[in-house]
Design an enzyme around this catalytic site. Structure first.
Site, PDB file in Angstrom:
ATOM      1  N   ASP A 277       0.868  -1.170   0.000  1.00 18.32           N
ATOM      2  CA  ASP A 277       0.000   0.000   0.000  1.00 18.32           C
ATOM      3  C   ASP A 277       0.912   1.228   0.000  1.00 18.32           C
ATOM      4  O   ASP A 277       2.117   1.128   0.279  1.00 18.32           O
ATOM      5  CB  ASP A 277      -0.941  -0.005   1.215  1.00 18.32           C
ATOM      6  CG  ASP A 277      -2.114   0.952   1.018  1.00 18.32           C
ATOM      7  OD1 ASP A 277      -2.072   1.773   0.066  1.00 18.32           O
ATOM      8  OD2 ASP A 277      -3.074   0.904   1.807  1.00 18.32           O
TER       9      ASP A 277
HETATM   10  C1  BGC Z   1      -4.909   3.468   0.272  1.00 15.02           C
HETATM   11  C2  BGC Z   1      -5.070   2.486  -0.867  1.00 15.02           C
HETATM   12  C3  BGC Z   1      -4.956   3.224  -2.177  1.00 15.02           C
HETATM   13  C4  BGC Z   1      -3.632   3.951  -2.226  1.00 15.02           C
HETATM   14  C5  BGC Z   1      -3.416   4.724  -3.498  1.00 15.02           C
HETATM   15  C6  BGC Z   1      -3.665   4.301   0.126  1.00 15.02           C
HETATM   16  O1  BGC Z   1      -3.647   5.333   1.073  1.00 15.02           O
HETATM   17  O2  BGC Z   1      -4.907   2.774   1.500  1.00 15.02           O
HETATM   18  O3  BGC Z   1      -6.315   1.845  -0.774  1.00 15.02           O
HETATM   19  O4  BGC Z   1      -5.092   2.335  -3.248  1.00 15.02           O
HETATM   20  O5  BGC Z   1      -3.566   4.860  -1.151  1.00 15.02           O
HETATM   21  O6  BGC Z   1      -4.268   5.809  -3.564  1.00 15.02           O
END
Ligand code: BGC
Length: 762
Positions: A277
């Site tokens: 993530d």
């Molecule tokens: C989130 C993800 C997301 C990623 C990109 C993160 O903060 O937890 O779900 O895909 O950001 O935006």
């Protein structure tokens, strides 16, 4: 070994790239033409590190096209032209392609996607065909906007109603979550683009999500938190998996080889790519070793760390190569590699119709008094209350937010359908909004106070009151109990006063819950004649809600989460979000496997609306449950007939629960093992439904043996309209215990977890 600085490594990379471009096509292996292994062999360590860490236009001139498009998306990977390796593009998220407007030479470029109903809404349809249809259309937008990987679906278990991101997730139950996600992933990927099922695993709260350590028993992990991902991986082959921010039993999920290698790859057979993530975890070398192929969105320091670790013998080049190989195998499948000529022009009109249908098919009718407050004839005069009737909440905020070109409020939808909206409430709400909303778009704004005079006036003028309770939530924070899960005092007063005034005139009040997660209903539901739960239904919200209110669509959604009587009844309420309460570093999942209905049913606790519940404008009759055998060997088929016994056409969600014998392990009193949605049945029409149960469906996870064991004994198949409305039951026997599957002894808790138990001693 000498430490190579980033500046030097970049320089080296640029020089290498520049020198080699002249003869690259001739002498160097090219992606797609040469075996991946040859490219891996020919790449320098610096190039490998550049690819293992996502990029943000780190190397000037190298990422042109991807970088430009990437500005509208959220992440992309590096381009290595001398091997014909293009950058690929990733965009959120579960409710629509999250493209931000961007600029080229001062010209604003903005492409608008469809804003689909949020995850919890789509799941409430319990309709895998619908999810597949949404996935196909959604994936088409991914493709036509030039994106390679959709960072969705979100499939964490809804452990507690307060999690800020529950709107993105599907259910408290892993079978619902797993099969709904599978249908969606297959739909999206049928376009030749990828998905990223996320967040693997146990990102069940936003509070301190990037530090918190979730202490979870092996059994709860296997049966609840891993199970949905396992179903999706095995059934739908997602092209990527995104690890979560949090730790589980002491280790960051992105740094734990037991999770991403032993379980995901070795036990489940996952062959594709794992990504972190965004800025998740803390140790890039550990992430590499765990086989998190790619670090997103990537920091330059991480490139240096990878290079140094290899040079210092702390990271085996073989692991690096394996990670690179899987990245290249993924890139080979992408539109960017295939140079797909995307149109930036998907069929948004067609997709809006699918979104509207999906929203209406997912709505849950929680209450409809016997005097049938709903459906309401079009032309009816409506007094429309609640800020969210005018500013309807189409989805949550954070990375799961979507920027569509329009949104249909409940006011618009009802007006479009021919309802007559009385009085000047619209103007009052607009003035209130202008005054109050200045604070923050994300804050939960209390409802406007409405005087008794205004209420009385509308009770005279209108035929019915519709009140919308709106709730916002999203990434980065959890909801609170008071003034969010529980209604604000001003909302309670409004419902009570509307109910008093309208009922005094023999008129009805309909409440719409426009929220991304569960709210308290038990204290006020008696004031309402009907309660409709459309969740956050996407940009066609108002039209879809009007379709159900008018009866054009007969509601057929059912709850994928329990609505408790009060927050404190939730089995996780004393362990959410962990300790210390303001910035939790530890959370102990003391409820173990007793999540949602597994708790409420097993402990015979009262609910406001149980898991699987939802009303229709018609009735269904269940009959003729037959099992293919009374003695289970390797499978069993349960067949039954569902008949529409009411007066209008409708669809029914049929649920199969299993009660298993308890020998060495205690088990939830009922566990969902299969579900199906009927076709649209005309009055009097029947449909035969069949479910197949496999050995794994009979089994529970025995921690001592690290095995899924089906206990010999008597099993009860319970087919019903909800987890508490069982219509038909039949028993079968399993002659002796079977070890269905042996797993590895991994993800063991580091502390003793005193889990909730129903039976003291077995
Ligand atoms: C989130 C993800 C997301 C990623 C990109 C993160 O903060 O937890 O779900 O895909 O950001 O935006």
């Amino acid at each position: 070994m000498k430490k190579i600085t980033l500046a030097k490594s970049c320089l080296l990379f640029i020089v290498l790239t520049a020198c080699c471009t002249v003869y690259s096509q001739k002498n160097l292996p090219q992606l797609g033409k040469s075996p991946v292994s040859e490219i891996v062999k020919a790449m320098s360590l610096e190039e490998k590190a550049q690819l293992l860490v996502g990029t943000n236009k780190r190397v000037p001139g190298e990422i042109s096209e991807a970088a430009i498009r990437g500005r509208g998306a959220v992440g992309f990977t590096g381009t290595i032209s001398r091997f014909g390796i293009p950058g690929i593009i990733m965009a959120d998220g579960p409710a629509g392609v999250r493209l931000q407007p961007y600029f080229i030479d001062d010209k604003k470029i903005s492409y608008t996607p469809t804003a689909w109903p949020v995850g919890i809404s789509l799941a409430s349809s319990w309709d895998v065909n619908l999810l597949n249809e949404v996935g196909i259309a959604f994936g088409n937008e991914v493709k036509e906007y030039g994106v390679d990987i959709l960072l969705a679906p979100g499939m964490n278990i809804i452990r507690n109603p307060l999690n800020g991101r529950n709107f993105e997730y599907y259910s408290e139950d892993p079978v619902v979550s797993g099969y709904i996600a599978s249908a969606f992933v297959k739909g999206v990927q049928s376009n030749g683009v990828g998905t990223s099922i996320k967040h693997f695993i146990a990102n069940n709260q936003e509070a301190n999500r990037d530090k918190v350590n979730a202490n979870i028993s092996e059994r709860a992990l296997r049966e609840i938190y891993l199970r949905g991902f396992e179903i999706a991986v095995k059934n739908a082959n997602p092209l990527t998996v995104m690890t979560s921010y949090n730790k589980v039993n002491g280790l960051y999920t992105s740094e734990n080889p037991d999770l991403t290698t032993t379980i995901l790859r070795n036990e489940w057979g996952f062959k594709n790519l794992v990504m972190t993530d965004w800025n998740g975890g803390s140790d890039v070398v550990a992430q590499m070793k765990a086989r998190n192929n790619i670090i997103m969105p990537g920091k330059t320091s991480q490139i240096e760390q990878i290079i140094a670790a290899v040079n210092e013998g702390k990271l085996d080049l073989k692991i690096v190569d394996k990670n690179i190989e899987e990245i290249l195998n993924l890139i080979l499948q992408t539109s960017s590699f295939k140079k797909y000529n995307y149109s930036n022009n998907p069929d948004l009109v067609g997709h809006a119709a699918i979104a509207r249908n999906a929203a209406s098919e997912s709505m849950v009718l929680l209450k409809n008094n016997s005097n049938k407050a709903l459906p309401l004839n079009t032309g009816t005069k409506v007094a429309l209350y609640g800020a969210a009737s005018y500013e309807t909440i189409i989805g949550g905020f954070g990375s799961g937010a979507v920027l569509p070109s329009y949104k249909i409020s409940i006011l618009d939808g009802l007006t479009n359908a021919g309802y007559r909206i009385t009085g000047n409430l619209k103007e009052s709400y607009a003035a209130y909004k202008a005054k109050t909303y200045a604070a923050s778009a994300y804050d939960q704004i209390p409802e406007m106070e409405i005087s008794q005079d205004v209420i009385n006036q509308t009770a005279n003028d209108a035929d019915v009151a519709i009140l919308t309770i709106g709730r916002k939530s999203g990434e980065g924070g959890d909801r609170q109990v008071n003034n969010d899960f529980n209604l604000f005092d001003v909302e309670k007063k409004l419902i009570k006063n509307l109910s008093g005034a309208f009922h005094a005139k023999g008129k009805k009040i309909v409440v719409i819950i426009n929220a991304g997660s569960v709210i308290e209903t038990a204290s006020w539901r008696d004031y309402a004649d009907a309660i409709l739960l459309p969740w956050q239904p996407g940009m066609e919200a108002g039209n879809a809600i009007a379709d159900v209110i008018s009866g054009k669509v007969n509601p057929s959604g059912k709850l994928t989460v329990t609505f408790p009587m009060k927050y404190e009844d939730e089995p996780s309420s004393t362990n959410f979000p962990g300790t210390p309460i303001d910035k939790p570093t530890e959370v102990i999942y003391k409820e173990g496997i007793y999540v949602g209905y597994r708790y409420y049913n097993s402990f015979k606790a009262q609910t406001a609306y149980e898991f699987g519940y939802g009303l229709s404008y018609t009735n269904f009759n269940y009959s003729g449950l037959k099992l293919s055998t009374s003695k289970f060997k390797d499978k069993i088929t349960a067949t039954l007939t569902v008949t529409n016994s009411g007066k209008v056409s409708g669809k029914e969600v049929v649920q199969l629960y299993l009660t298993a014998p308890e020998k060495t392990l205690e088990k939830p009193s009922e566990e969902l093992r299969a579900f199906a949605k009927t076709n649209l049945l005309k009055p009097g029409e029947s449909q035969t439904i069949s479910f197949q149960l496999n050995p794994r469906d009979l089994a529970s996870y025995n921690t001592e043996q690290s095995s899924w064991i089906a206990d010999g004994g008597t099993y009860t198949v319970k087919v019903g309209a909800s987890s508490r409305d069982i219509k038909l039951t039949k028993e079968f026997k399993l002659a002796k215990d079977i070890e269905v599957e042996k797993n590895h002894k991994v993800l063991t808790p580091t502390i003793t977890i005193n889990e909730l138990k129903r039976i003291k001693q077995l």
